[in-house]
Every structure is written in C-alpha cells, then in structure tokens.
Scaffold this motif. Structure first.
Motif, PDB file in Angstrom:
ATOM      1  N   LYS A  22       0.767  -1.167  -0.014  1.00  0.00           N
ATOM      2  CA  LYS A  22      -0.034   0.133  -0.008  1.00  0.00           C
ATOM      3  C   LYS A  22       0.955   1.460   0.038  1.00  0.00           C
ATOM      4  O   LYS A  22       0.592   2.231  -0.603  1.00  0.00           O
ATOM      5  N   LYS A  23       1.986   1.236   0.723  1.00  0.00           N
ATOM      6  CA  LYS A  23       2.775   2.399   0.806  1.00  0.00           C
ATOM      7  C   LYS A  23       3.510   2.692  -0.438  1.00  0.00           C
ATOM      8  O   LYS A  23       3.703   3.715  -0.822  1.00  0.00           O
ATOM      9  N   HIS A  24       3.807   1.515  -1.204  1.00  0.00           N
ATOM     10  CA  HIS A  24       4.486   1.896  -2.334  1.00  0.00           C
ATOM     11  C   HIS A  24       3.687   2.206  -3.323  1.00  0.00           C
ATOM     12  O   HIS A  24       4.135   2.915  -4.290  1.00  0.00           O
ATOM     13  N   LEU A  25       2.419   1.877  -3.349  1.00  0.00           N
ATOM     14  CA  LEU A  25       1.592   2.310  -4.452  1.00  0.00           C
ATOM     15  C   LEU A  25       0.982   3.617  -4.363  1.00  0.00           C
ATOM     16  O   LEU A  25       0.395   4.341  -5.114  1.00  0.00           O
ATOM     17  N   ALA A  26       0.832   4.189  -2.762  1.00  0.00           N
ATOM     18  CA  ALA A  26       0.475   5.230  -2.435  1.00  0.00           C
ATOM     19  C   ALA A  26       0.664   6.651  -3.246  1.00  0.00           C
ATOM     20  O   ALA A  26       1.962   6.668  -3.777  1.00  0.00           O
ATOM     21  N   SER A  27      -0.235   7.348  -3.534  1.00  0.00           N
ATOM     22  CA  SER A  27      -0.010   8.652  -4.432  1.00  0.00           C
ATOM     23  C   SER A  27       0.806   8.476  -5.891  1.00  0.00           C
ATOM     24  O   SER A  27       1.136   9.445  -6.330  1.00  0.00           O
ATOM     25  N   ARG A  28       0.565   7.118  -6.421  1.00  0.00           N
ATOM     26  CA  ARG A  28       1.004   7.005  -7.692  1.00  0.00           C
ATOM     27  C   ARG A  28      -0.099   6.782  -8.586  1.00  0.00           C
ATOM     28  O   ARG A  28      -1.257   6.454  -7.922  1.00  0.00           O
ATOM     29  N   HIS A  29      -0.001   7.195  -9.647  1.00  0.00           N
ATOM     30  CA  HIS A  29      -1.126   7.138 -10.744  1.00  0.00           C
ATOM     31  C   HIS A  29      -0.679   6.294 -11.787  1.00  0.00           C
ATOM     32  O   HIS A  29       0.122   6.376 -12.643  1.00  0.00           O
ATOM     33  N   PHE A  30      -1.610   5.347 -12.135  1.00  0.00           N
ATOM     34  CA  PHE A  30      -1.552   4.530 -13.194  1.00  0.00           C
ATOM     35  C   PHE A  30      -2.425   4.388 -14.279  1.00  0.00           C
ATOM     36  O   PHE A  30      -3.615   4.552 -14.018  1.00  0.00           O
ATOM     37  N   ARG A  31      -2.127   4.191 -15.647  1.00  0.00           N
ATOM     38  CA  ARG A  31      -3.131   4.431 -16.654  1.00  0.00           C
ATOM     39  C   ARG A  31      -3.736   3.120 -17.011  1.00  0.00           C
ATOM     40  O   ARG A  31      -4.631   2.791 -17.305  1.00  0.00           O
ATOM     41  N   THR A  32      -3.096   2.058 -16.594  1.00  0.00           N
ATOM     42  CA  THR A  32      -3.428   0.640 -16.949  1.00  0.00           C
ATOM     43  C   THR A  32      -3.357  -0.221 -15.737  1.00  0.00           C
ATOM     44  O   THR A  32      -2.523  -0.141 -14.978  1.00  0.00           O
ATOM     45  N   ASP A  33      -4.082  -1.322 -15.859  1.00  0.00           N
ATOM     46  CA  ASP A  33      -4.040  -2.549 -14.782  1.00  0.00           C
ATOM     47  C   ASP A  33      -2.603  -3.143 -14.937  1.00  0.00           C
ATOM     48  O   ASP A  33      -1.936  -3.509 -14.066  1.00  0.00           O
ATOM     49  N   ALA A  34      -2.138  -3.433 -16.159  1.00  0.00           N
ATOM     50  CA  ALA A  34      -0.770  -3.764 -16.408  1.00  0.00           C
ATOM     51  C   ALA A  34       0.210  -2.854 -15.594  1.00  0.00           C
ATOM     52  O   ALA A  34       1.115  -3.485 -14.973  1.00  0.00           O
ATOM     53  N   GLU A  35       0.060  -1.747 -15.634  1.00  0.00           N
ATOM     54  CA  GLU A  35       1.054  -0.715 -14.875  1.00  0.00           C
ATOM     55  C   GLU A  35       1.276  -0.837 -13.475  1.00  0.00           C
ATOM     56  O   GLU A  35       2.037  -1.025 -12.709  1.00  0.00           O
ATOM     57  N   VAL A  36      -0.134  -1.164 -12.977  1.00  0.00           N
ATOM     58  CA  VAL A  36      -0.102  -1.500 -11.404  1.00  0.00           C
ATOM     59  C   VAL A  36       0.540  -2.756 -11.140  1.00  0.00           C
ATOM     60  O   VAL A  36       1.190  -2.941 -10.335  1.00  0.00           O
ATOM     61  N   GLN A  37       0.187  -3.682 -11.965  1.00  0.00           N
ATOM     62  CA  GLN A  37       0.758  -5.240 -11.808  1.00  0.00           C
ATOM     63  C   GLN A  37       2.192  -5.089 -12.005  1.00  0.00           C
ATOM     64  O   GLN A  37       2.952  -5.652 -11.044  1.00  0.00           O
ATOM     65  N   ALA A  38       2.696  -4.365 -12.927  1.00  0.00           N
ATOM     66  CA  ALA A  38       4.385  -4.245 -12.962  1.00  0.00           C
ATOM     67  C   ALA A  38       4.657  -3.474 -11.685  1.00  0.00           C
ATOM     68  O   ALA A  38       5.802  -3.917 -11.157  1.00  0.00           O
ATOM     69  N   ALA A  39       4.210  -2.561 -11.263  1.00  0.00           N
ATOM     70  CA  ALA A  39       4.725  -1.791  -9.979  1.00  0.00           C
ATOM     71  C   ALA A  39       4.734  -2.930  -8.955  1.00  0.00           C
ATOM     72  O   ALA A  39       5.551  -2.905  -7.946  1.00  0.00           O
ATOM     73  N   GLY A  40       3.721  -3.642  -8.736  1.00  0.00           N
ATOM     74  CA  GLY A  40       3.532  -4.645  -7.731  1.00  0.00           C
ATOM     75  C   GLY A  40       4.769  -5.622  -7.705  1.00  0.00           C
ATOM     76  O   GLY A  40       5.337  -6.032  -6.700  1.00  0.00           O
ATOM     77  N   VAL A  41       4.879  -6.393  -8.934  1.00  0.00           N
ATOM     78  CA  VAL A  41       5.940  -7.238  -9.264  1.00  0.00           C
ATOM     79  C   VAL A  41       7.196  -6.553  -8.961  1.00  0.00           C
ATOM     80  O   VAL A  41       8.062  -7.492  -8.384  1.00  0.00           O
ATOM     81  N   LYS A  42       7.440  -5.452  -9.174  1.00  0.00           N
ATOM     82  CA  LYS A  42       8.804  -4.873  -9.045  1.00  0.00           C
ATOM     83  C   LYS A  42       9.263  -4.721  -7.679  1.00  0.00           C
ATOM     84  O   LYS A  42      10.032  -5.103  -7.053  1.00  0.00           O
TER      85      LYS A  42
END
Length: 76
Positions: A22-42
């Motif tokens: 949650k902390k890693h993804l907070a305040s970030r904006h993603f255009r697609t589900d794939a971008e969210v998934q890539a950030a989580g995998v990273k």
C-alpha cells in the motif's frame, strides 16, 4: 495445519505484505491495470528475502498464540 473458521488474528488484511505494498503504491497514478501489476511485481522482486521470512515467522507466531488459546481472540 487446521485453523479456526474465523480468527481476527489471522485475517489476510493484517498480513505483513499489504502495508508495504500500500505504501509503495500510494500517491501514484497508473493508466492501466498492467502498470499496477508491474509496480507490484517490481516491489516483490526488490524486497529482501529476509522480509518474507520475517513475515512468515510472525504469521506462525500469531497462529500459535491463537491455537494455544483454543481459537479465542488474542490481543496484540
């Protein structure tokens, strides 16, 4: 390993990984589900293996506390 059908101490939303994710993804904006998934995998790939060992150890510890109290709720 059996577990009680309901235990607030073992709730998935209390598990060690969700806070850092949650902390890693907070305040970030993603255009697609794939971008969210890539950030989580990273994030998962960048975490030290000891992070996972410690999280699992905490889960086992809490499970034992619940088990030793015959499934009754355990305060932190």
């Amino acid at each position: 390993m059996e577990h009680p059908p309901y235990s607030p101490d073992l709730a998935p939303n209390d598990f060690y990984l969700f806070g850092p994710l949650k902390k890693h993804l907070a305040s970030r904006h993603f255009r697609t589900d794939a971008e969210v998934q890539a950030a989580g995998v990273k994030l998962l790939r960048d975490l030290d293996p000891d992070f996972f060992y410690a999280g699992f150890d905490r889960l086992v510890y809490r499970w034992h506390k619940c088990f030793n109290n015959h499934g009754d709720y355990v305060e932190k």
